[in-house]
Write an enzyme that holds these catalytic residues in place. Structure first.
Site, PDB file in Angstrom:
ATOM      1  CD  GLU A  17      -6.606  -3.314  -4.893  1.00  0.00           C
ATOM      2  OE1 GLU A  17      -6.873  -2.117  -4.759  1.00  0.00           O
ATOM      3  OE2 GLU A  17      -5.474  -3.780  -4.736  1.00  0.00           O
TER       4      GLU A  17
ATOM      5  N   GLY B  54      -5.701   3.873  -4.455  1.00  0.00           N
ATOM      6  CA  GLY B  54      -4.260   4.109  -4.563  1.00  0.00           C
ATOM      7  C   GLY B  54      -3.976   5.543  -4.968  1.00  0.00           C
ATOM      8  N   GLY B  55      -3.770   5.774  -6.265  1.00  0.00           N
ATOM      9  CA  GLY B  55      -3.347   7.078  -6.789  1.00  0.00           C
ATOM     10  C   GLY B  55      -4.161   8.257  -6.256  1.00  0.00           C
TER      11      GLY B  55
ATOM     12  CG  HIS C 156      -1.454  -4.485  -3.596  1.00  0.00           C
ATOM     13  ND1 HIS C 156      -0.862  -4.323  -4.833  1.00  0.00           N
ATOM     14  CD2 HIS C 156      -2.371  -3.499  -3.482  1.00  0.00           C
ATOM     15  CE1 HIS C 156      -1.415  -3.276  -5.436  1.00  0.00           C
ATOM     16  NE2 HIS C 156      -2.336  -2.759  -4.634  1.00  0.00           N
TER      17      HIS C 156
ATOM     18  CG  ASN D 215      -1.807   0.836  -1.155  1.00  0.00           C
ATOM     19  OD1 ASN D 215      -0.777   1.158  -0.565  1.00  0.00           O
ATOM     20  ND2 ASN D 215      -1.851  -0.157  -2.033  1.00  0.00           N
ATOM     21  CD1 TRP D 216      -1.621   7.524   0.588  1.00  0.00           C
ATOM     22  CD2 TRP D 216      -0.146   8.179   2.147  1.00  0.00           C
ATOM     23  NE1 TRP D 216      -2.168   8.576   1.276  1.00  0.00           N
ATOM     24  CE2 TRP D 216      -1.280   9.007   2.239  1.00  0.00           C
ATOM     25  CE3 TRP D 216       0.910   8.396   3.032  1.00  0.00           C
ATOM     26  CZ2 TRP D 216      -1.387  10.040   3.165  1.00  0.00           C
ATOM     27  CZ3 TRP D 216       0.805   9.423   3.955  1.00  0.00           C
ATOM     28  CH2 TRP D 216      -0.333  10.236   4.020  1.00  0.00           C
ATOM     29  CE  LYS D 217      -0.846   1.292  -5.408  1.00  0.00           C
ATOM     30  NZ  LYS D 217      -1.050   0.900  -6.788  1.00  0.00           N
TER      31      LYS D 217
HETATM   32  C1  PEP Z   1      -4.134  -0.220  -5.544  1.00  0.00           C
HETATM   33  O1  PEP Z   1      -3.063  -0.493  -6.081  1.00  0.00           O
HETATM   34  O2  PEP Z   1      -4.463  -0.768  -4.467  1.00  0.00           O
HETATM   35  C2  PEP Z   1      -4.991   0.755  -6.184  1.00  0.00           C
HETATM   36  C3  PEP Z   1      -6.254   0.701  -5.924  1.00  0.00           C
HETATM   37  O3  PEP Z   1      -4.387   1.666  -7.015  1.00  0.00           O
HETATM   38  P1  PEP Z   1      -5.087   2.784  -7.938  1.00  0.00           P
HETATM   39  O4  PEP Z   1      -6.226   3.362  -7.175  1.00  0.00           O
HETATM   40  O5  PEP Z   1      -3.992   3.783  -8.191  1.00  0.00           O
HETATM   41  O6  PEP Z   1      -5.531   2.099  -9.159  1.00  0.00           O
END
Ligand code: PEP
Length: 254
Positions: free
Chosen positions: A164, A229-230, A94, A8-10
């Site tokens: 999450e 995500g990150g 999300h 998920n690149w947001k």
């Molecule tokens: C997300 O927001 O879906 C997520 C998993 O972010 P991160 O991996 O950066 O915690």
């Protein structure tokens, strides 16, 4: 089999960024079980990335869709539009959408139905806040989120859930893998016992998954994959996480 490892690149990326990302990913990914991987870029890049991702075999999808199909909805994109440009899945509900955009359970149910009608794999995100966790309400909050989202659906037949914890997203902190495992077991029980017409394909974990912790997380039996995500913003890291995942789960899940 559903998608198991999703990026998920947001609100990140550019045309230069994704070209470099695919170079790095392709140089480092050793797997061959392509149908487990997915990438949700900002929707403006979906069409172009759908073509880039054919070769490594990564499915593309949307980070969000609208809860209506068409009309006076400035700025939104529909499930059919995602499908039209080659998208295969949609992330729905999300926590950032729930918090920053006030997304309601009724909207989430409508989005799940629309994704399903457009033949997109719906990925429903649920997660407790730090306060819920501190007051030992994690399981009841998660059950409530699942039930409220699914009770409102009328045409949903397959589903992936991403657990999450809100406090784990972007924080570098995760629950213990055993704790995630037990929560996934509970989520599977709730869906299978109360919504038997829905085929629950996978329960993914999301929240600060990275190269260092992915091995321990993927080892757990009820953790079918991850939403990243990150760490997914680095093509090399995401490829390495996918390699770890394939090494531990690839054969057993096919
Ligand atoms: C997300 O927001 O879906 C997520 C998993 O972010 P991160 O991996 O950066 O915690």
């Amino acid at each position: 089999m559903g998608l198991r490892l999703l990026a998920n690149w947001k609100l990140n990326g550019s045309q230069d960024f994704y070209q470099t990302w695919f170079q790095e990913f392709n140089q480092n990914y050793h797997g061959s079980r392509y149908d487990i991987l997915g990438l949700a870029p900002p929707s403006i890049f979906l069409n172009a990335i759908a073509k880039y991702s054919i070769n490594p075999g990564i499915a593309v999808g949307a980070q969000n869709i609208d809860w209506l199909s068409f009309g006076e909805r400035t700025g939104e994109i529909s499930s059919e539009m995602v499908k039209d440009v080659g998208g295969l899945f949609a992330i729905i509900g999300h926590s950032e959408r729930r918090t920053h955009f006030g997304e309601t359970n009724a909207e989430i149910s409508a989005k799940l139905d629309l994704a399903s009608q457009a033949s997109l794999d719906p990925i429903l995100c649920i997660g407790e806040s730090a306060e819920d966790r501190a007051s030992h309400k994690t399981k009841s909050i998660l059950e409530q989120q699942v039930v409220r989202a699914l009770d409102g659906c009328s045409s949903l037949n397959t589903l992936t859930i991403a657990y999450e914890p809100v406090w784990a997203i972007g924080s570098g902190i995760t629950p213990e893998p055993q704790e995630i495992n037990s929560i996934h077991e509970m989520i599977k029980d709730v869906v299978q016992s109360r919504f038997s017409s829905i085929d629950l394909q996978a329960v993914l974990y999301g929240g600060s998954v990275n190269l260092k912790n992915s091995q321990l997380i993927f080892r757990e039996k009820e953790i079918d994959g991850a939403l990243v995500g990150g760490a997914s913003l680095c093509g090399e890291d995401f490829a390495e996480i996918a390699n770890i995942f394939n090494g531990l789960k690839g054969l057993e899940k096919l």
